[in-house]
Write a protein that holds these residues in place. Structure first.
Motif, PDB file in Angstrom:
ATOM      1  N   UNK A 109      26.463  15.464  39.308  1.00 29.89           N
ATOM      2  CA  UNK A 109      25.900  16.412  40.274  1.00 29.89           C
ATOM      3  C   UNK A 109      24.564  15.856  40.756  1.00 29.89           C
ATOM      4  N   UNK A 110      23.984  16.493  41.775  1.00 32.54           N
ATOM      5  CA  UNK A 110      22.641  16.090  42.200  1.00 32.54           C
ATOM      6  C   UNK A 110      21.639  16.263  41.050  1.00 32.54           C
ATOM      7  N   UNK A 111      21.798  17.340  40.288  1.00 35.25           N
ATOM      8  CA  UNK A 111      20.903  17.556  39.147  1.00 35.25           C
ATOM      9  C   UNK A 111      20.979  16.403  38.150  1.00 35.25           C
ATOM     10  N   UNK A 112      22.185  15.982  37.853  1.00 34.64           N
ATOM     11  CA  UNK A 112      22.338  14.868  36.918  1.00 34.64           C
ATOM     12  C   UNK A 112      21.828  13.558  37.530  1.00 34.64           C
ATOM     13  N   UNK A 113      22.019  13.401  38.831  1.00 34.92           N
ATOM     14  CA  UNK A 113      21.559  12.187  39.501  1.00 34.92           C
ATOM     15  C   UNK A 113      20.045  12.039  39.392  1.00 34.92           C
ATOM     16  N   UNK A 114      19.349  13.173  39.494  1.00 37.21           N
ATOM     17  CA  UNK A 114      17.890  13.167  39.333  1.00 37.21           C
ATOM     18  C   UNK A 114      17.533  12.658  37.936  1.00 37.21           C
ATOM     19  N   UNK A 115      18.214  13.190  36.932  1.00 39.13           N
ATOM     20  CA  UNK A 115      17.932  12.777  35.553  1.00 39.13           C
ATOM     21  C   UNK A 115      18.240  11.295  35.350  1.00 39.13           C
ATOM     22  N   UNK A 116      19.297  10.810  36.005  1.00 41.50           N
ATOM     23  CA  UNK A 116      19.635   9.385  35.899  1.00 41.50           C
ATOM     24  C   UNK A 116      18.512   8.520  36.470  1.00 41.50           C
TER      25      UNK A 116
END
Lengths: 337, 337, 337
Positions: free
Chosen positions: A314-321
Motif C-alpha cells: 500500500x502507499x502506507x507500506x511504501x512510505x515505510x519502505x
C-alpha cells in the motif's frame, strides 16, 4: 523483523492512520498513534499499533512532541494534519517529518497550486476571475475546502449569482465544470531512487451526489435535491493502459516543477485528482501533496503496486519502505523535514 | 525460475501488456514488449520487462517478426492488435501466436458475431434491420467500433432518424437498448484440460456517461449533454452466485458453438459483455475473443481466480501458465496458431 | 493440514457457498455442498469442494440431515437458507449450525428488527405507520422482501397512494427514503474472544437502478422507466477512517442489544446496511444476521481483514477459523446451535 535502528513510525489517529501504521509494522517498525479520546477505542482494536498517545485535542500536539522525539518517532502526515493542526502548527512541528514542508504553502493556496500545475504543463480547468466571465457550467470551491465541503455547482452565470448569495465562504475559485469521469491517481516519488511510481487509483464515493443517479429524473423533480460532494469513502479503479503514459508524465512534470518552485521539491506520496473527458484528456482539479484516503482501498495490495513489488504494498507500506531504505543507507536527511 | 525451454513471451505495448508480461515473468518467462517511441518510457519503468523492441509504427511490425521468431517469442494478442495491425496483418503474423486466428473473421463482423452467439443460444438484444422497425430505445453501433467510439443512443424511431444524419459511419447495427446493468465476464478456456474458468468480472468506466448520474436532472436541463461511451477505465464486480451457473454455461456454449463454426474453435481468454435485466436475464451485447482491459484490475489476483489457484492469478498470468504447461507436455501446437 | 478432528463444513449450494467452502478448505476442513440438480455442474467445477450431496429440492433437506450428522458436518447458514428452507425448517435443523437460531425471529419480522436496532441506538429511517402521515419521499418494503424484490419508491403521499394499488404484498413497512449513499458493513463477532471485527464493506449492484444514471434525464423522459432494486452483484468500498469508529460502535451496540433480547445473542458474521447522508450520519435500513453476498468480493482478501490477519481472510474463511479455534479449545457449544 526488528524495528530498524530503534526508529518508530507515528501519525495522527485519523484519515489513513491504519494503513500507515500497518505498513510500518509490516516493514518492522514500532508504531505510535496520537489519538483524541473519542478515537482511542478505534485504534485499540488493532494489534499492529504498539502505542497510543492520547491527547485531549489535536491542538495539544506540541505538548507531546518531546516525547515523540525521545522515542525516535518519524511523523507521517496525512490529510487530517492541516485540518486538525492548522497550517502554522503543522509547519512548526519539530518531530522528524516525512516529506517537505515547503510544499504546504504552494498546496494550500488555490492560486499558487494552480500556478504550480500550470508551470508543470498539467492541464487545469478554465478559471473565471469574476462572475461576468462565466460562459459554461462552473464549480465554485472555497479556498481551503476539504473533504468535499465548501463546493457548489452552477449551471450558468445566472445560477452562480443566485447561489453565491448563500455561500458562506468569501474566498473562492470559479472553475469550469469539466464534464467527464473522475480518477484520483496515487503517486509515490522516491528522492532516493529519483523514480516515480503509480501505486493505485481510486474514485471517490460522495454523498449525496453518488446517490442521485439512482433516482429517476421524473422522481427527482419536486424533491429539490441539491448535490453535495461530501466524501465518505472510495472505490477502486484502473485506467486504460494507453492513459498511463500520460498519467506518469503529468506526475513527473509536477515533481520537476516543484523542484524549481521550492527547495527540495515534492517527494513521497501525492495525488492528482483528474477529470477525464470523452476526448481522453485529463483535467487536474486538485493536487494533494501527501497520502490520500483513496489509498485505504489497497491495504492488501493494488494492481499497480504489484507491478513493482512481489508483496502487498500500500502507499502506507511504501512510505515505510522508503524510510527503512534511508535509514539503512544513512540518508534520512534526504526524506525528512 | 528459469525461462521454460528458452521461450519468451511478447506482446504489443498497449492495452494489457503490463499484466501479460508481469504474469509471464511470474511464471518464469523472459518478456518482450514491442513499443512505439511514445510508449518506450512507460515500459522502461517496469523491471519485469526484459526487452523493449522499438518500432516507429505498429505498421512496421512485420519487420521485426524474424527477430521475434529467432528469439523463440510467443505473441499474446490483446484488444489493440486488430486496432493497430489491422485484421489482415494480424492474420498473416508469422510469430507463434497464442489463440486461434480463425476466430477473427467471426468476431470482427457484427453479423457473424451475432450468428455465432445465436448458435450458442446466448441471448442477444433484438436487432432492427431497418429504421422503420424500431419500436424501442436503440443503441446504434458502427461495425468495427472499439473502445466506446462509434455508438449512439436513440430513444425512439424519431430520434434515430434525426441522429443518424450526423453519424459518420455507413455500416452499423441497430440493437434494442436493453435497460439493465452491465457486467463483463472474463473467461479462460483451456484446450489442454478442456475446462472453462471464470477468472474475474468488471464493469467499464466510461466518459462522459458515468458522470451523468452525478448531475441532478434539473441541472442537466439546458446543458445539452449527449452521452458518450469512451472507455477510460474499469472497476471490479462480483455477480450473485446464483447467476454464475448461467454465466458458465453461456461461456461453454460459446466455446462449443465456435468449434462447430471454425476449425479448432475458440480458446484462451475471452469476454462476454452482458446486460443483466431486472428479471435477472443476461443479454450479451459483445463477444471479445481475447484478453480484455477489465482484467487489468486483477493483476494482484481476483476473487474468482482464487477459487482455482492458491496464488494471485490474473488473466495474463493464466495465459503464461497455459503456455508453460503446453511446453512441458509438448503440446504447444494445441495452443498456438 | 488435516481436517480438524474429522469435522466437515457444509452449506447449501447458493449465495456464498463458494466463499464459505473455499475458506473452510484453506483452514483444513473437508467440505460438503448440498445442491439441487441445476447447480451440481457449477459446484463440480471447484476442487476445494470435496463432496456434493444432491437433493431434488431444497425442501428435501431434512432427508439428508442424518447423513450430514454422521459425517460430523457443521452447517454454515447464508442468505438463501430462509429463502429456500423457510423459517420453520431452518429453525428445526438438527445438523450442528454455526450461529444462534434465536435471532431468526427478531430478524425476519420487520417490526421486531426495528425494535432491536432502536434498542441498540442504531439510527433507522423514520417510519410512517399509515399513509396519511407521509411527509417525505418513502421506500415501501414488503415484509420478508429479499434480494431487492418487493420494494417501491414514492416521491410523496400522492404517489404512494397511486402505487400501492398495484403492489402485490399486504404487509409492508413505509420508511422515509433517506437520500445518501449506501454502504454494507460486514461484521464478525467472535463469541470466543468477545471481539468485533469489520472484515469488509461493499455497495450493491442493482438492476435496473444502477443503470439509470447512465441515461441522460432528457432521454429518460418518455421511456417511463420505474426503478427496480434487484441485486445482481456487488462492488467494493472503503469508508473514511473517521466513520469507522461509529461503524464499530453501531456493530457492538447491535450485539449487546441482541444479548438482552434473546439468550446468547448474535454471533458470527452479520451486516448493517447503511445510508450515509451529507452530514455523515448513518441510517441503517436493514440488519442481516449472517454472511451477506457482498463478502464474495473478498475471497482473496480485503483491505480491512488485512488489518487483523497476515493472510487473505474472507468472511467465509473467518467462520472456519472460529470453528477451528472452538474445536481446539473444546468450545464448540459456544458457537453452534
Amino acid at each position: 523483523m526488528a524495528a530498524p535502528k530503534g526508529y518508530k513510525i507515528a501519525t495522527l489517529g485519523s484519515h489513513s492512520a491504519l494503513q500507515i501504521l500497518k505498513g510500518a509494522k509490516d516493514e518492522g517498525f514500532k508504531t505510535i498513534v496520537i489519538a483524541t479520546p473519542d478515537r482511542v477505542a478505534l485504534y485499540k482494536r488493532f494489534n499492529f499499533i504498539d502505542q497510543i498517545l492520547q491527547i485531549p485535542n489535536f491542538a495539544d500536539f506540541p505538548k507531546i512532541e518531546k516525547e515523540l522525539i525521545r522515542q525516535k518517532a518519524i511523523m507521517i502526515p496525512h490529510g487530517s494534519f492541516v485540518a486538525y493542526l492548522g497550517l502554522d502548527q503543522h509547519r512548526k512541528m519539530k518531530v522528524p517529518y516525512f516529506g517537505n514542508k515547503k510544499v504546504l504553502d504552494w498546496e494550500s493556496n488555490r492560486l499558487k497550486q494552480r500556478q504550480w500545475l500550470e508551470k508543470a504543463h498539467v492541464p487545469v480547468p478554465r478559471r473565471f476571475k469574476n462572475a461576468s466571465e462565466i460562459d459554461a457550467p462552473v464549480l465554485v470551491k472555497a479556498y481551503g475546502a476539504a473533504g468535499g465541503h465548501g463546493y457548489f455547482f452552477a449551471k450558468n452565470k445566472k445560477e452562480f449569482r443566485q447561489k453565491i448569495k448563500s455561500f458562506k465562504h468569501k474566498n473562492y475559485l470559479i472553475q469550469e465544470y469539466v464534464i467527464g469521469v473522475s480518477a484520483y491517481i496515487h503517486y509515490f516519488y522516491s528522492p532516493l531512487t529519483k523514480k516515480l511510481e503509480i501505486l493505485s487509483i481510486d474514485r471517490r464515493y460522495e454523498t449525496n451526489v453518488d446517490s442521485l443517479g439512482r433516482i429517476p429524473s421524473h422522481n427527482q423533480r419536486g424533491l429539490g435535491i441539491e448535490p453535495s460532494f461530501v466524501v465518505v469513502g472510495n472505490s477502486p479503479l484502473v485506467l486504460r493502459e494507453s492513459l498511463l503514459a500520460n498519467a506518469f508524465e503529468m506526475g513527473e512534470r509536477t515533481v520537476v516543477a516543484s523542484q524549481k518552485l521550492m527547495p527540495g521539491g515534492l517527494w513521497g506520496p501525492f495525488c492528482l485528482e483528474a477529470i477525464i473527458t470523452p476526448t481522453q484528456e485529463f483535467f487536474v482539479i486538485e493536487l494533494s501533496c501527501r497520502i490520500v484516503a483513496g489509498t485505504n482501498l489497497f491495504i492488501d495490495g493494488s494492481p499497480y503496486s504489484a507491478l513493482y513489488y512481489n508483496k502487498d504494498v500500500s502507499t502506507g507500506r511504501r512510505i515505510a519502505m522508503e524510510i527503512k531504505k534511508a535509514i539503512n543507507f544513512k540518508k534520512l536527511d534526504k526524506i525528512l523535514d
